[in-house]
Enzyme design. Structure first.
Site, short mmCIF file in Angstrom:
data_model
loop_
_atom_site.label_atom_id
_atom_site.label_comp_id
_atom_site.label_asym_id
_atom_site.label_seq_id
_atom_site.Cartn_x
_atom_site.Cartn_y
_atom_site.Cartn_z
CG ASP A 169 -1.75 -1.07 0.95
OD1 ASP A 169 -1.86 -2.06 0.56
OD2 ASP A 169 -3.23 -1.07 2.31
CE LYS A 172 -5.35 2.71 2.39
NZ LYS A 172 -4.43 1.73 2.90
CE LYS A 190 -6.47 -0.97 2.58
NZ LYS A 190 -6.26 -1.52 2.70
#
Length: 315
Positions: free
Chosen positions: A152, A215, A251
């Site tokens: 991430d 995300k 996400k």
């Protein structure tokens, strides 16, 4: 470097071409976007559909601990909870992943050995992203070498807001290459991007650079995932697949704490991107406290009784 989709080779050939493309994307109608997100959030999900949605949401959680006080014991406890969220009911799904800092990846990997739970690691000077590229790449390679299945990363919001789109694009591509076999989630920190137009531009920029997921947030700022910014990103991945054939996950992270909230987001997914995204390979929740509420609601559906917060472990 990762291959750029042929459709975007010209678009990404220069800073000026990339800027023209991103600023040529359709403008976002904020009122319309927020109204649609609010409308979809009123859908009523009952009985068996609710039970299915709760289990699906549990299976989509990236169970996360990202604190300076993290210890190996805390990470092992989190891993145990990811594998058996409700130790009294082994029919409860596992979570999708455990997300930790790079120095805790090896601990998480060992604790999850044999389980169908991924190890995700934040990298690239999370959460600020303020570091030299070589430092960010070393951070990423260390996490992958320790066993991370997913990375991430955070974009350089300062560069993006200053119009340095090519810098951000090239950084994402470099991190994607450094990630090797690990899937890459690109965090925009939508609360710092100021406008919905910027969120749409960041979404396309990340996808063109090779993101496997886009995300919303780090969970470390005041404004994190919202129905509106997630809806906007779902529209982007839907349109990107229609144009390129490449599917990218989404996400939302930060601020999603209740089963009711989670189900609203699942409705957004189904009604915007479609059923193909209703799977933890393509949609995740960046949350920890959410899991406890999902477990309590799950028990209530099964027994007719609401157990209260003492029923579940405190993270």
């Amino acid at each position: 470097m990762p291959t750029i989709a042929p459709a975007f080779a010209d678009v990404t050939s220069s800073d000026s071409a990339l800027r023209r493309f991103l600023h040529g994307l359709p403008g976002v109608d904020p009122v319309g976007l927020e109204a649609r997100a609010a409308s979809l959030g009123t859908r009523s999900i009952k009985t068996t559909a609710k039970a299915y949605a709760i289990d699906l949401a549990i299976s989509m959680i990236d169970l996360t601990t990202l604190e300076g006080a993290d210890t190996p014991g805390k990470v092992r406890a989190l891993a145990a909870k990811a594998v058996h969220p409700d130790p009294t009911d082994r029919t409860t799904p596992t979570t999708a992943a455990v997300c930790v800092y790079p120095d805790m990846v090896a601990t998480a990997k060992e604790a999850l050995a044999g389980a169908d739970v991924k190890v995700a690691s934040v990298a690239t000077a999370f959460p600020a992203g303020r570091a030299a590229l070589d430092v960010k790449l070393a951070d990423t390679r260390d996490a992958v070498a320790a066993g991370a299945d997913e990375i991430d990363m955070v974009i350089d919001r300062g560069a993006f807001l200053a119009g340095g789109y090519m810098k951000v694009f090239e950084e994402i591509r470099a991190v994607k290459e450094a990630s090797g076999p690990a899937r890459l989630k690109v965090i925009f920190e939508t609360g710092e991007l100021s406008t919905y137009d910027n969120i749409r531009r960041a979404s396309w920029l990340g996808m063109m650079a090779g993101a496997d997921f886009i995300k919303t947030s780090t969970g470390k700022v005041a404004v994190n995932a919202t129905p509106a910014n997630t809806l906007l990103m779902l529209e982007a991945v839907r349109d990107f697949r229609a144009q390129t054939g490449v599917q990218v996950g989404v996400k939302p992270a930060g601020g999603i704490r209740t089963s009711k909230d989670a189900i609203k987001f699942l409705v957004l997914v189904n009604e915007t991107a479609g059923e193909d995204w209703l799977d933890n390979h393509w949609f995740r929740f960046g949350a920890s406290s959410l899991l406890n509420d999902l477990l309590m609601q799950r028990q209530k559906l099964a027994t007719g009784r609401y157990s209260g917060p003492d029923y579940v472990t405190v993270d």
